[in-house]
Design a protein around this motif. Sequence first.
Motif, PDB file in Angstrom:
ATOM      1  N   UNK A  84       0.825  -1.212   0.000  1.00 19.35           N
ATOM      2  CA  UNK A  84       0.000   0.000   0.000  1.00 19.35           C
ATOM      3  C   UNK A  84       0.858   1.260   0.000  1.00 19.35           C
ATOM      4  N   UNK A  85       1.883   1.271   0.859  1.00 20.16           N
ATOM      5  CA  UNK A  85       2.717   2.457   0.979  1.00 20.16           C
ATOM      6  C   UNK A  85       4.094   2.054   1.498  1.00 20.16           C
ATOM      7  N   UNK A  86       5.110   2.726   0.996  1.00 14.99           N
ATOM      8  CA  UNK A  86       6.462   2.515   1.499  1.00 14.99           C
ATOM      9  C   UNK A  86       7.100   3.879   1.765  1.00 14.99           C
ATOM     10  N   UNK A  87       7.829   3.956   2.865  1.00 16.15           N
ATOM     11  CA  UNK A  87       8.649   5.124   3.151  1.00 16.15           C
ATOM     12  C   UNK A  87      10.074   4.643   3.355  1.00 16.15           C
ATOM     13  N   UNK A  88      11.007   5.498   3.000  1.00 16.70           N
ATOM     14  CA  UNK A  88      12.418   5.135   3.145  1.00 16.70           C
ATOM     15  C   UNK A  88      13.204   6.362   3.583  1.00 16.70           C
ATOM     16  N   UNK A  89      13.904   6.218   4.683  1.00 13.09           N
ATOM     17  CA  UNK A  89      14.815   7.255   5.154  1.00 13.09           C
ATOM     18  C   UNK A  89      16.229   6.737   4.935  1.00 13.09           C
ATOM     19  N   UNK A  90      16.961   7.396   4.041  1.00 13.59           N
ATOM     20  CA  UNK A  90      18.310   6.971   3.696  1.00 13.59           C
ATOM     21  C   UNK A  90      19.306   7.702   4.591  1.00 13.59           C
ATOM     22  N   UNK A  91      20.158   6.942   5.261  1.00  6.62           N
ATOM     23  CA  UNK A  91      21.044   7.495   6.275  1.00  6.62           C
ATOM     24  C   UNK A  91      22.516   7.492   5.894  1.00  6.62           C
ATOM     25  N   UNK A  92      22.900   6.590   5.015  1.00  5.26           N
ATOM     26  CA  UNK A  92      24.318   6.436   4.667  1.00  5.26           C
ATOM     27  C   UNK A  92      24.408   5.950   3.224  1.00  5.26           C
ATOM     28  N   UNK A  93      25.417   6.414   2.493  1.00 12.09           N
ATOM     29  CA  UNK A  93      25.563   5.973   1.106  1.00 12.09           C
ATOM     30  C   UNK A  93      26.456   4.736   1.016  1.00 12.09           C
ATOM     31  N   UNK A  94      26.289   4.003  -0.082  1.00 11.83           N
ATOM     32  CA  UNK A  94      27.040   2.780  -0.338  1.00 11.83           C
ATOM     33  C   UNK A  94      27.485   2.814  -1.795  1.00 11.83           C
ATOM     34  N   UNK A  95      28.720   2.398  -2.057  1.00  8.10           N
ATOM     35  CA  UNK A  95      29.244   2.357  -3.420  1.00  8.10           C
ATOM     36  C   UNK A  95      29.413   0.934  -3.952  1.00  8.10           C
ATOM     37  N   UNK A  96      29.646  -0.026  -3.042  1.00 10.18           N
ATOM     38  CA  UNK A  96      29.909  -1.397  -3.491  1.00 10.18           C
ATOM     39  C   UNK A  96      29.590  -2.378  -2.374  1.00 10.18           C
ATOM     40  N   UNK A 123      29.179  -4.139   6.656  1.00 14.16           N
ATOM     41  CA  UNK A 123      29.734  -3.912   8.002  1.00 14.16           C
ATOM     42  C   UNK A 123      28.633  -3.817   9.063  1.00 14.16           C
ATOM     43  N   UNK A 124      27.392  -4.139   8.670  1.00 11.25           N
ATOM     44  CA  UNK A 124      26.219  -4.064   9.541  1.00 11.25           C
ATOM     45  C   UNK A 124      25.904  -2.637   9.992  1.00 11.25           C
ATOM     46  N   UNK A 125      26.339  -1.650   9.190  1.00 11.83           N
ATOM     47  CA  UNK A 125      25.995  -0.256   9.456  1.00 11.83           C
ATOM     48  C   UNK A 125      24.623   0.026   8.848  1.00 11.83           C
ATOM     49  N   UNK A 126      23.820   0.819   9.557  1.00  9.31           N
ATOM     50  CA  UNK A 126      22.480   1.141   9.089  1.00  9.31           C
ATOM     51  C   UNK A 126      22.548   2.088   7.890  1.00  9.31           C
ATOM     52  N   UNK A 127      21.926   1.671   6.799  1.00  6.35           N
ATOM     53  CA  UNK A 127      21.913   2.441   5.552  1.00  6.35           C
ATOM     54  C   UNK A 127      20.573   3.164   5.381  1.00  6.35           C
ATOM     55  N   UNK A 128      19.484   2.454   5.612  1.00  7.88           N
ATOM     56  CA  UNK A 128      18.139   3.022   5.454  1.00  7.88           C
ATOM     57  C   UNK A 128      17.186   2.369   6.443  1.00  7.88           C
ATOM     58  N   UNK A 129      16.174   3.141   6.830  1.00  5.91           N
ATOM     59  CA  UNK A 129      15.073   2.631   7.646  1.00  5.91           C
ATOM     60  C   UNK A 129      13.815   2.803   6.808  1.00  5.91           C
ATOM     61  N   UNK A 130      13.115   1.710   6.577  1.00  8.76           N
ATOM     62  CA  UNK A 130      11.927   1.736   5.728  1.00  8.76           C
ATOM     63  C   UNK A 130      10.727   1.186   6.486  1.00  8.76           C
TER      64      UNK A 130
END
Length: 141
Positions: A84-96, A123-130
């Motif tokens: 129905x709906x998705x939200x995404x908060x991006x916290x950190x960037x990733x290149x590979x 590295x188990x670092x938080x990238x996004x919370x959805x």
Amino acid sequence: MKYSKEETLAIANKASKNTLMETLQIEMIDYGEDFLLARMPVTPRVHQPDGVLHGGATAALAESVGSFASHIFLDSENLMIRGLEITANHLKSVREGYIYAKATFIHKGRTTQLLDIRVTNDKEELISVCKLSTISLPKRS
């Protein structure tokens, strides 16, 4: 009918053939009593023009794992599940590397569901919370 963990993951991954999930190389890799885990490689195929992971690819991973979680943990033989709906908060960037999306239920109602999806890197670092809300409706005959 109950399947083993390996059979359930194989069925989920087979269902992804010829879909966006296959295009993005999303793979369901683990699940337990209250979670489903998927991964996606971060390559130029899912980059923005400046060489980092595109937020839309992250959202596609989150919606895929959340929807599959609803299929696995609800009566999907008699119900059809739709986002129905998705939200995404991006916290950190990733290149590979890989990103991992772990979906857990916040609310598992008869008709609507709300899932929390945490996206992390190698590295188990938080990238996004959805957050994903889904609806389950009776299948038409």
